[in-house]
Design a protein around this motif. Structure first.
Motif, PDB file in Angstrom:
ATOM      1  N   PHE A   5      31.166  46.833  59.841  1.00  0.00           N
ATOM      2  CA  PHE A   5      31.474  45.814  60.825  1.00  0.00           C
ATOM      3  C   PHE A   5      32.359  46.309  61.962  1.00  0.00           C
ATOM      4  O   PHE A   5      32.530  45.627  62.965  1.00  0.00           O
ATOM      5  N   ARG A  48      29.283  39.678  63.521  1.00  0.00           N
ATOM      6  CA  ARG A  48      28.700  40.587  62.532  1.00  0.00           C
ATOM      7  C   ARG A  48      28.388  39.850  61.229  1.00  0.00           C
ATOM      8  O   ARG A  48      28.341  40.448  60.162  1.00  0.00           O
ATOM      9  N   THR A  75      25.493  44.287  60.167  1.00  0.00           N
ATOM     10  CA  THR A  75      25.590  42.831  60.144  1.00  0.00           C
ATOM     11  C   THR A  75      25.442  42.279  58.731  1.00  0.00           C
ATOM     12  O   THR A  75      24.554  42.690  57.981  1.00  0.00           O
TER      13      THR A  75
END
Length: 297
Positions: A5, A48, A75
């Protein structure tokens, strides 16, 4: 910190050391014809965590956005089992369909969308979820709209507690007893409809905190969720609002501000459906008929 992320993305640990970004992008009632662009915009702004569901009929568009932006590996993706696919074998087949639509081999979080207790097969459905996690097809498993009685039953009959319960939660309806139960049993709370009614945003405690901190009322409510430990799933197709919904780190609500917002709770102020009785199939025909999905502009 989960390197997928990137730095600066606040996360919460759920289940077996799975990290989920605290602010996700909700896609309910983002119609299929506009979902890909909305998700691409969200990913460009730094989201994300994308939350979808089989019943939203936009999994394929979410998958297309992930592919178009090359963000699939960065993600956290959540999807949910529709009511019409409850049952052990049906769940496994339905999960495969979601993977194909999303273009993913592994899904981060898979949820039972509703307990549908009148059908009385959510326990067998949960057994299939446990199997999917054991086989490595999902990183975390959970439920949505489950009440204490439903959570007690699946834990008693399978020995496995959900990693997550995604529930309606906003200042005027934050289900404190259910939240306390989840906290006691190590179940993370994800808040859908986190901004609730307009009356949540315009309430005196929220507006007062917004003035003190120089932020929007929506940002106050989302910050309230975060300080309660919730994962939040705000939805918007407007890039500026999407940006504001992520910008929650520059201020902190005081204990008195938190308590004032907590005090708004009203058990009758729900904006969603009743988990005791809701059992619509969530097929294409059902979702269109109820106005939950619009296929064309």
């Amino acid at each position: 910190m989960d390197k997928r992320f990137g730095a600066g993305v606040p996360t919460k640990v759920i289940g077996n050391d799975v990290e989920v970004p605290l602010v996700g992008f909700g896609t309910f009632k983002i119609w299929p014809y506009e979902a890909q662009q909305a998700v691409e915009d969200a990913l460009a702004l730094g989201y994300r965590h994308i939350d979808t569901a089989q019943a939203y009929l936009n999994e394929a568009q979410v998958g297309a956005a992930l592919a178009a932006t090359s963000k699939a590996d960065e993600t956290f993706v959540t999807t949910k089992l529709r009511n019409g696919d409850h049952g052990y074998e049906a769940t496994l087949r339905s999960f495969e369909e979601s993977c194909r639509a999303l273009g993913l081999d592994v899904i981060d979080l898979f949820l039972i969308h509703w307990p549908t207790p009148t059908l009385d097969n959510y326990v067998d459905t949960w057994r299939a979820f446990v199997h999917l996690r054991e086989q490595g097809y999902v990183r975390a498993i959970g439920v949505s709209n489950f009440l204490i009685e439903h959570l007690d039953r699946i834990a008693a009959e399978t020995g496995v507690v959900p990693d997550v319960n995604q529930i309606e939660s906003h200042p005027r309806f934050w289900q404190p007893e259910l939240e306390a139960y989840c906290k006691e049993h190590g179940i993370a709370v994800e808040a859908y409809s986190p901004l609730g009614h307009g009356s949540d945003i315009s309430s005196a405690p929220v507006e007062a905190a917004a003035t003190v901190h120089g932020v929007s009322a929506a940002q106050v409510v989302l910050r309230w969720h975060m300080q309660k430990g919730h994962v939040v799933l705000p939805k918007s197709t407007h890039p500026e609002r999407m940006r504001q919904n992520m910008d929650l780190d520059g201020f902190e609500l005081s204990d008195s501000e938190m308590a004032a917002i907590d005090s708004l709770d009203d058990p009758t102020a729900t904006v969603s459906l009743d988990p005791h009785t809701f059992c619509a199939s969530q097929t294409l025909e059902d979702m269109v008929a109820r106005g939950s999905v619009k296929l064309e502009p």
